[in-house]
Design an enzyme around this catalytic site. Structure first.
Site, PDB file in Angstrom:
ATOM      1  N   LEU A  14       0.848  -1.186   0.000  1.00  0.00           N
ATOM      2  CA  LEU A  14       0.000   0.000   0.000  1.00  0.00           C
ATOM      3  C   LEU A  14       0.891   1.246   0.000  1.00  0.00           C
ATOM      4  O   LEU A  14       0.927   2.034   0.936  1.00  0.00           O
ATOM      5  CB  LEU A  14      -0.923  -0.039   1.224  1.00  0.00           C
ATOM      6  CG  LEU A  14      -2.212   0.775   1.194  1.00  0.00           C
ATOM      7  CD1 LEU A  14      -3.010   0.508  -0.072  1.00  0.00           C
ATOM      8  CD2 LEU A  14      -3.059   0.472   2.406  1.00  0.00           C
ATOM      9  N   HIS A  15       1.659   1.414  -1.080  1.00  0.00           N
ATOM     10  CA  HIS A  15       2.562   2.552  -1.244  1.00  0.00           C
ATOM     11  C   HIS A  15       1.766   3.776  -1.689  1.00  0.00           C
ATOM     12  O   HIS A  15       0.530   3.722  -1.748  1.00  0.00           O
ATOM     13  CB  HIS A  15       3.669   2.210  -2.246  1.00  0.00           C
ATOM     14  CG  HIS A  15       3.131   1.868  -3.601  1.00  0.00           C
ATOM     15  ND1 HIS A  15       3.012   2.798  -4.596  1.00  0.00           N
ATOM     16  CD2 HIS A  15       2.647   0.704  -4.102  1.00  0.00           C
ATOM     17  CE1 HIS A  15       2.486   2.217  -5.678  1.00  0.00           C
ATOM     18  NE2 HIS A  15       2.255   0.948  -5.392  1.00  0.00           N
ATOM     19  N   ALA A  16       2.413   4.866  -1.992  1.00  0.00           N
ATOM     20  CA  ALA A  16       1.735   6.137  -2.262  1.00  0.00           C
ATOM     21  C   ALA A  16       0.673   6.038  -3.361  1.00  0.00           C
ATOM     22  O   ALA A  16      -0.453   6.499  -3.179  1.00  0.00           O
ATOM     23  CB  ALA A  16       2.755   7.213  -2.618  1.00  0.00           C
ATOM     24  N   ALA A  19      -2.189   3.730  -2.201  1.00  0.00           N
ATOM     25  CA  ALA A  19      -2.939   4.396  -1.135  1.00  0.00           C
ATOM     26  C   ALA A  19      -3.826   5.488  -1.721  1.00  0.00           C
ATOM     27  O   ALA A  19      -4.974   5.665  -1.297  1.00  0.00           O
ATOM     28  CB  ALA A  19      -1.986   4.970  -0.092  1.00  0.00           C
ATOM     29  N   GLU A  87      -1.985  -2.240 -10.965  1.00  0.00           N
ATOM     30  CA  GLU A  87      -0.541  -2.292 -11.255  1.00  0.00           C
ATOM     31  C   GLU A  87      -0.092  -3.641 -11.811  1.00  0.00           C
ATOM     32  O   GLU A  87       1.096  -3.862 -11.978  1.00  0.00           O
ATOM     33  CB  GLU A  87       0.240  -1.993  -9.973  1.00  0.00           C
ATOM     34  CG  GLU A  87      -0.048  -0.622  -9.425  1.00  0.00           C
ATOM     35  CD  GLU A  87       0.584  -0.376  -8.071  1.00  0.00           C
ATOM     36  OE1 GLU A  87       1.134  -1.325  -7.464  1.00  0.00           O
ATOM     37  OE2 GLU A  87       0.539   0.773  -7.630  1.00  0.00           O
TER      38      GLU A  87
END
Length: 89
Positions: A14-16, A19, A87
């Site tokens: 849950l990276h930028a 998120a 992604e």
């Protein structure tokens, strides 16, 4: 109220960017959306709060949704997470 668990399955967690997509999806609904683990639950519509969870790949998060559109919110968030936040695998 719906209470369930979601598993972060994308490689980067849950990276930028992920998120941001989570918060954008959550904000589209009127329901209250909280996410976290253990006793740490945060506002699912707050980018800083969601990022501070530091949920890496494999993390199991608690999801709590309460409101008139909670079923649709759960479906949208589940689809986002299960689609690896757009992604790829």
């Amino acid at each position: 109220m719906i209470e369930t668990k979601i598993h972060i399955i994308n490689k980067l967690g849950l990276h930028a960017r992920a998120a941001s997509k989570f918060v954008t999806t959550a904000a589209a609904f009127g329901s209250s959306i909280e996410v976290g683990r253990g006793t740490t639950m945060v506002d699912g519509k707050s980018i800083m709060s969601v990022m501070l969870l530091a949920a890496s790949q494999g993390t199991e998060l608690d999801l709590r949704i309460d409101g008139d559109d909670e079923d649709r919110a759960l479906q949208a968030i589940s689809e986002l997470v299960n689609d690896f936040f757009g992604e790829g695998e």
